[in-house]
Design an enzyme around this catalytic site. Structure first.
Site, PDB file in Angstrom:
ATOM      1  CG  HIS A 184       6.663   0.728  -6.918  1.00 38.00           C
ATOM      2  ND1 HIS A 184       6.464   2.056  -6.590  1.00 38.00           N
ATOM      3  CD2 HIS A 184       5.458   0.299  -7.392  1.00 38.00           C
ATOM      4  CE1 HIS A 184       5.224   2.411  -6.856  1.00 38.00           C
ATOM      5  NE2 HIS A 184       4.587   1.351  -7.327  1.00 38.00           N
TER       6      HIS A 184
ATOM      7  CB  CYS B  12       2.319  -0.979  -6.281  1.00 31.87           C
ATOM      8  SG  CYS B  12       2.243  -1.903  -7.835  1.00 31.87           S
TER       9      CYS B  12
END
Length: 315
Positions: A125, A133
Protein backbone atom coordinates in the site's frame (compact mmCIF):
# COMPACT_ATOMS: atom_id res chain seq x y z
CA UNK A 1 -12.98 9.06 1.34
CA UNK A 2 -15.46 9.95 -1.43
CA UNK A 3 -16.10 7.34 -4.10
CA UNK A 4 -15.16 9.92 -6.74
CA UNK A 5 -11.73 10.49 -5.25
CA UNK A 6 -11.18 6.75 -4.86
CA UNK A 7 -12.12 6.18 -8.48
CA UNK A 8 -9.79 8.96 -9.63
CA UNK A 9 -6.88 7.48 -7.72
CA UNK A 10 -7.57 3.95 -8.90
CA UNK A 11 -7.84 4.97 -12.56
CA UNK A 12 -4.64 6.99 -12.84
CA UNK A 13 -2.90 5.99 -16.08
CA UNK A 14 0.49 4.38 -16.18
CA UNK A 15 2.96 7.28 -16.41
CA UNK A 16 4.06 8.03 -19.97
CA UNK A 17 7.74 7.55 -19.10
CA UNK A 18 7.01 4.02 -17.87
CA UNK A 19 4.96 3.21 -20.98
CA UNK A 20 7.95 4.37 -23.01
CA UNK A 21 10.19 2.04 -20.99
CA UNK A 22 7.81 -0.83 -21.72
CA UNK A 23 7.94 -0.09 -25.43
CA UNK A 24 11.73 0.02 -25.38
CA UNK A 25 11.78 -3.38 -23.66
CA UNK A 26 9.27 -4.97 -26.08
CA UNK A 27 6.47 -5.01 -23.49
CA UNK A 28 2.87 -3.82 -23.66
CA UNK A 29 0.84 -2.26 -20.82
CA UNK A 30 -1.57 -5.23 -21.02
CA UNK A 31 1.16 -7.89 -20.76
CA UNK A 32 1.32 -10.04 -17.59
CA UNK A 33 3.39 -8.91 -14.61
CA UNK A 34 5.16 -10.55 -11.67
CA UNK A 35 6.22 -8.80 -8.45
CA UNK A 36 9.16 -9.64 -6.18
CA UNK A 37 9.65 -8.12 -2.70
CA UNK A 38 12.91 -8.17 -0.73
CA UNK A 39 12.82 -7.21 2.94
CA UNK A 40 16.50 -6.80 3.73
CA UNK A 41 17.13 -4.64 0.67
CA UNK A 42 13.77 -2.85 1.09
CA UNK A 43 13.08 -3.11 -2.63
CA UNK A 44 10.13 -4.16 -4.77
CA UNK A 45 10.59 -5.29 -8.37
CA UNK A 46 7.95 -5.25 -11.10
CA UNK A 47 8.65 -7.70 -13.91
CA UNK A 48 6.70 -7.82 -17.16
CA UNK A 49 6.42 -10.42 -19.90
CA UNK A 50 7.94 -9.25 -23.16
CA UNK A 51 7.41 -10.44 -26.72
CA UNK A 52 9.82 -13.36 -26.15
CA UNK A 53 7.32 -14.86 -23.70
CA UNK A 54 9.71 -14.42 -20.78
CA UNK A 55 9.65 -11.90 -17.97
CA UNK A 56 12.09 -8.99 -17.89
CA UNK A 57 12.63 -6.43 -15.15
CA UNK A 58 10.54 -3.33 -15.73
CA UNK A 59 11.42 -1.27 -12.65
CA UNK A 60 12.75 -1.56 -9.11
CA UNK A 61 11.06 0.55 -6.42
CA UNK A 62 12.58 1.53 -3.07
CA UNK A 63 10.37 0.47 -0.18
CA UNK A 64 9.53 3.14 2.39
CA UNK A 65 8.63 0.87 5.30
CA UNK A 66 8.07 -2.71 6.38
CA UNK A 67 7.65 -4.04 9.89
CA UNK A 68 8.73 -7.07 11.88
CA UNK A 69 11.90 -9.05 11.22
CA UNK A 70 13.23 -11.42 8.62
CA UNK A 71 11.08 -14.54 8.65
CA UNK A 72 7.49 -15.54 7.82
CA UNK A 73 4.35 -14.16 9.36
CA UNK A 74 2.76 -16.83 11.57
CA UNK A 75 0.14 -15.15 13.76
CA UNK A 76 -2.19 -12.20 14.00
CA UNK A 77 -0.55 -9.24 15.73
CA UNK A 78 3.09 -10.33 15.29
CA UNK A 79 3.73 -7.27 13.07
CA UNK A 80 5.51 -9.50 10.58
CA UNK A 81 5.37 -8.67 6.89
CA UNK A 82 4.75 -12.03 5.15
CA UNK A 83 7.21 -14.10 3.13
CA UNK A 84 6.04 -16.58 0.55
CA UNK A 85 4.24 -16.90 -2.78
CA UNK A 86 0.93 -15.09 -3.31
CA UNK A 87 -1.47 -14.52 -6.18
CA UNK A 88 -3.40 -11.26 -6.62
CA UNK A 89 -6.72 -11.07 -8.47
CA UNK A 90 -8.63 -7.98 -9.61
CA UNK A 91 -10.94 -8.33 -6.59
CA UNK A 92 -7.92 -7.92 -4.30
CA UNK A 93 -7.17 -4.42 -5.58
CA UNK A 94 -8.37 -1.87 -3.03
CA UNK A 95 -9.10 1.60 -4.48
CA UNK A 96 -10.55 2.81 -1.15
CA UNK A 97 -7.60 2.05 1.06
CA UNK A 98 -6.93 4.49 3.89
CA UNK A 99 -3.32 4.17 2.72
CA UNK A 100 -4.05 5.81 -0.66
CA UNK A 101 -4.22 2.64 -2.80
CA UNK A 102 -3.49 -0.99 -1.94
CA UNK A 103 -3.73 -4.58 -3.02
CA UNK A 104 -4.17 -7.57 -0.74
CA UNK A 105 -1.53 -10.31 -0.92
CA UNK A 106 -3.99 -13.04 0.06
CA UNK A 107 -2.23 -14.03 3.28
CA UNK A 108 -2.62 -16.67 4.56
CA UNK A 109 -2.22 -18.65 1.36
CA UNK A 110 -3.28 -22.32 1.21
CA UNK A 111 -0.05 -23.57 2.77
CA UNK A 112 0.00 -20.96 5.52
CA UNK A 113 -3.63 -21.63 6.41
CA UNK A 114 -2.93 -25.37 6.67
CA UNK A 115 0.02 -24.62 8.99
CA UNK A 116 -2.35 -22.67 11.26
CA UNK A 117 -0.92 -19.24 10.51
CA UNK A 118 -3.30 -16.38 11.30
CA UNK A 119 -3.77 -12.79 10.17
CA UNK A 120 -5.45 -10.98 7.30
CA UNK A 121 -5.47 -7.79 5.24
CA UNK A 122 -1.74 -7.95 4.53
CA UNK A 123 -1.18 -5.39 1.81
CA UNK A 124 1.20 -3.58 -0.45
CA UNK A 125 0.00 0.00 0.00
CA UNK A 126 0.85 3.70 0.02
CA UNK A 127 1.95 5.92 2.92
CA UNK A 128 5.10 5.10 4.89
CA UNK A 129 3.81 3.19 7.90
CA UNK A 130 3.49 -0.55 8.46
CA UNK A 131 2.30 -3.08 10.98
CA UNK A 132 2.68 -6.15 8.80
CA UNK A 133 2.42 -4.66 5.30
CA UNK A 134 4.78 -3.30 2.68
CA UNK A 135 4.48 0.51 2.40
CA UNK A 136 5.62 2.04 -0.90
CA UNK A 137 4.55 5.74 -0.54
CA UNK A 138 1.50 7.10 -2.33
CA UNK A 139 3.30 7.86 -5.59
CA UNK A 140 5.05 4.51 -5.62
CA UNK A 141 1.93 2.43 -5.03
CA UNK A 142 -0.05 4.48 -7.56
CA UNK A 143 2.38 3.47 -10.29
CA UNK A 144 2.50 -0.19 -9.24
CA UNK A 145 -1.29 -0.31 -8.88
CA UNK A 146 -1.77 1.07 -12.41
CA UNK A 147 0.64 -1.46 -13.91
CA UNK A 148 -1.10 -4.33 -12.08
CA UNK A 149 -4.56 -3.08 -13.01
CA UNK A 150 -3.75 -2.96 -16.71
CA UNK A 151 -2.19 -6.44 -16.66
CA UNK A 152 -5.33 -7.86 -15.05
CA UNK A 153 -7.49 -6.02 -17.57
CA UNK A 154 -5.33 -7.44 -20.32
CA UNK A 155 -6.30 -11.01 -19.45
CA UNK A 156 -3.92 -12.05 -16.68
CA UNK A 157 -6.26 -13.66 -14.14
CA UNK A 158 -3.80 -13.30 -11.24
CA UNK A 159 -0.34 -11.86 -10.85
CA UNK A 160 2.20 -13.57 -8.64
CA UNK A 161 3.92 -11.82 -5.73
CA UNK A 162 7.08 -13.47 -4.43
CA UNK A 163 8.05 -12.08 -0.99
CA UNK A 164 11.56 -12.89 0.23
CA UNK A 165 13.64 -12.07 3.31
CA UNK A 166 16.54 -11.02 1.07
CA UNK A 167 17.94 -11.70 -2.38
CA UNK A 168 18.52 -15.44 -2.29
CA UNK A 169 22.21 -15.35 -3.21
CA UNK A 170 24.74 -17.86 -1.88
CA UNK A 171 26.33 -15.03 0.10
CA UNK A 172 23.09 -14.16 1.87
CA UNK A 173 22.22 -17.81 2.44
CA UNK A 174 25.63 -18.41 4.04
CA UNK A 175 25.27 -15.37 6.30
CA UNK A 176 21.91 -16.66 7.57
CA UNK A 177 22.88 -20.34 7.81
CA UNK A 178 22.18 -20.51 11.56
CA UNK A 179 18.83 -18.72 11.43
CA UNK A 180 15.88 -20.88 12.60
CA UNK A 181 14.11 -19.96 9.33
CA UNK A 182 16.89 -21.35 7.14
CA UNK A 183 14.98 -24.47 6.03
CA UNK A 184 11.99 -22.31 5.08
CA UNK A 185 14.23 -19.92 3.16
CA UNK A 186 15.87 -22.84 1.37
CA UNK A 187 12.38 -23.80 0.18
CA UNK A 188 11.69 -20.23 -0.99
CA UNK A 189 15.00 -20.25 -2.83
CA UNK A 190 13.77 -23.12 -4.99
CA UNK A 191 11.07 -20.83 -6.39
CA UNK A 192 13.49 -17.91 -6.61
CA UNK A 193 15.95 -20.02 -8.61
CA UNK A 194 13.21 -21.35 -10.90
CA UNK A 195 12.33 -17.80 -11.90
CA UNK A 196 15.95 -16.64 -12.13
CA UNK A 197 16.86 -19.50 -14.48
CA UNK A 198 13.78 -19.57 -16.72
CA UNK A 199 12.38 -16.02 -16.44
CA UNK A 200 8.96 -17.67 -16.40
CA UNK A 201 6.44 -17.56 -13.56
CA UNK A 202 6.85 -20.74 -11.50
CA UNK A 203 3.79 -22.89 -10.95
CA UNK A 204 3.27 -23.11 -7.18
CA UNK A 205 1.91 -26.21 -5.44
CA UNK A 206 1.64 -27.13 -1.76
CA UNK A 207 2.41 -30.53 -0.22
CA UNK A 208 4.70 -32.05 2.35
CA UNK A 209 4.31 -28.88 4.42
CA UNK A 210 6.16 -26.75 1.89
CA UNK A 211 6.06 -25.08 -1.52
CA UNK A 212 6.71 -27.24 -4.59
CA UNK A 213 7.49 -25.58 -7.91
CA UNK A 214 6.69 -26.58 -11.50
CA UNK A 215 5.54 -30.06 -10.49
CA UNK A 216 3.25 -32.37 -12.45
CA UNK A 217 1.67 -34.66 -9.89
CA UNK A 218 0.01 -37.96 -10.61
CA UNK A 219 -3.70 -37.46 -9.99
CA UNK A 220 -3.56 -33.67 -10.17
CA UNK A 221 -2.78 -31.00 -7.61
CA UNK A 222 -2.50 -32.17 -3.97
CA UNK A 223 -5.50 -31.18 -1.86
CA UNK A 224 -3.76 -31.35 1.54
CA UNK A 225 -0.70 -29.06 1.86
CA UNK A 226 0.52 -31.05 4.87
CA UNK A 227 0.26 -34.53 3.34
CA UNK A 228 3.16 -36.21 1.59
CA UNK A 229 3.64 -35.13 -2.03
CA UNK A 230 2.34 -37.51 -4.72
CA UNK A 231 4.82 -38.73 -7.37
CA UNK A 232 6.06 -35.85 -9.52
CA UNK A 233 6.27 -36.60 -13.24
CA UNK A 234 7.98 -33.35 -14.22
CA UNK A 235 11.50 -33.75 -15.56
CA UNK A 236 14.24 -31.91 -13.68
CA UNK A 237 15.49 -28.78 -15.44
CA UNK A 238 19.25 -29.32 -16.02
CA UNK A 239 19.96 -25.58 -15.84
CA UNK A 240 18.10 -25.30 -12.56
CA UNK A 241 19.87 -28.35 -11.10
CA UNK A 242 23.23 -26.90 -12.14
CA UNK A 243 22.44 -23.56 -10.53
CA UNK A 244 21.31 -25.17 -7.28
CA UNK A 245 24.43 -27.31 -7.10
CA UNK A 246 26.72 -24.38 -7.90
CA UNK A 247 25.07 -22.20 -5.26
CA UNK A 248 25.42 -24.93 -2.64
CA UNK A 249 29.11 -25.31 -3.45
CA UNK A 250 29.54 -21.55 -3.04
CA UNK A 251 27.67 -21.60 0.28
CA UNK A 252 29.87 -24.44 1.53
CA UNK A 253 33.01 -22.62 0.41
CA UNK A 254 31.96 -19.39 2.11
CA UNK A 255 31.21 -21.16 5.37
CA UNK A 256 34.47 -23.13 5.22
CA UNK A 257 36.35 -19.90 4.51
CA UNK A 258 35.17 -18.21 7.65
CA UNK A 259 31.97 -16.35 6.69
CA UNK A 260 30.20 -16.00 10.00
CA UNK A 261 26.46 -16.69 10.00
CA UNK A 262 24.66 -13.72 11.51
CA UNK A 263 21.29 -13.23 13.07
CA UNK A 264 18.80 -10.64 11.82
CA UNK A 265 20.08 -7.26 13.00
CA UNK A 266 16.91 -5.17 13.03
CA UNK A 267 14.70 -4.61 16.03
CA UNK A 268 11.66 -3.79 13.92
CA UNK A 269 11.50 -3.73 10.17
CA UNK A 270 13.35 -1.61 7.68
CA UNK A 271 13.42 1.30 5.26
CA UNK A 272 15.28 1.80 2.01
CA UNK A 273 18.38 4.01 2.45
CA UNK A 274 16.98 6.59 0.02
CA UNK A 275 13.98 7.14 2.30
CA UNK A 276 16.14 7.28 5.40
CA UNK A 277 17.97 10.20 3.82
CA UNK A 278 14.64 11.93 3.17
CA UNK A 279 13.58 11.23 6.75
CA UNK A 280 16.73 12.86 8.07
CA UNK A 281 16.39 15.85 5.75
CA UNK A 282 12.64 16.53 5.77
CA UNK A 283 11.03 14.61 8.64
CA UNK A 284 8.51 11.78 8.76
CA UNK A 285 5.55 13.71 7.33
CA UNK A 286 7.33 14.14 4.01
CA UNK A 287 7.65 10.41 3.37
CA UNK A 288 4.09 9.32 2.59
CA UNK A 289 4.00 11.34 -0.63
CA UNK A 290 7.67 10.91 -1.49
CA UNK A 291 7.96 10.03 -5.13
CA UNK A 292 9.60 6.92 -6.55
CA UNK A 293 10.19 8.39 -9.98
CA UNK A 294 13.51 6.75 -10.62
CA UNK A 295 14.63 3.16 -10.48
CA UNK A 296 17.21 2.03 -7.96
CA UNK A 297 20.02 -0.48 -8.60
CA UNK A 298 19.00 -4.13 -8.83
CA UNK A 299 20.89 -4.95 -5.65
CA UNK A 300 22.39 -2.99 -2.77
CA UNK A 301 24.90 -3.99 -0.12
CA UNK A 302 23.27 -1.94 2.60
CA UNK A 303 20.75 -3.51 4.94
CA UNK A 304 17.65 -1.40 5.58
CA UNK A 305 17.62 -0.05 9.10
CA UNK A 306 14.91 0.06 11.71
CA UNK A 307 13.01 3.32 11.85
CA UNK A 308 12.16 4.43 15.39
CA UNK A 309 10.29 7.49 14.15
CA UNK A 310 7.44 5.67 12.42
CA UNK A 311 4.33 5.06 14.48
CA UNK A 312 2.61 1.74 13.59
CA UNK A 313 -0.95 2.06 12.33
CA UNK A 314 -3.74 -0.44 11.86
CA UNK A 315 -3.80 -1.67 8.28
Amino acid sequence: MSSGLSEKRAMQPIPARLVATMKAKSMSPAAPILVRVFKQESELEVWKRDTSGRFALLKTYPMCRWSGQLGPKTREGDRQAPEGFYHVTARMLNPRSEYYLAFNLGYPNKLEAALGYTGDALMIHGACSSSGCYAMTDDGVAEIYAVGREALRGGQTTFQVQAYPFRMTPENMAKHRNDPNYAFWTNLKQGYDAFEVTRRQPKVSYCGGQYVFNAEFEGGEPSDPLAACPPNNAAADPALVARSQADQRTIDTLLAGGVSPTAHAYTDGGMHPSFRKLLEQNGAKSLARSTSKTSVPISRPEAALADPHMVPQTQ
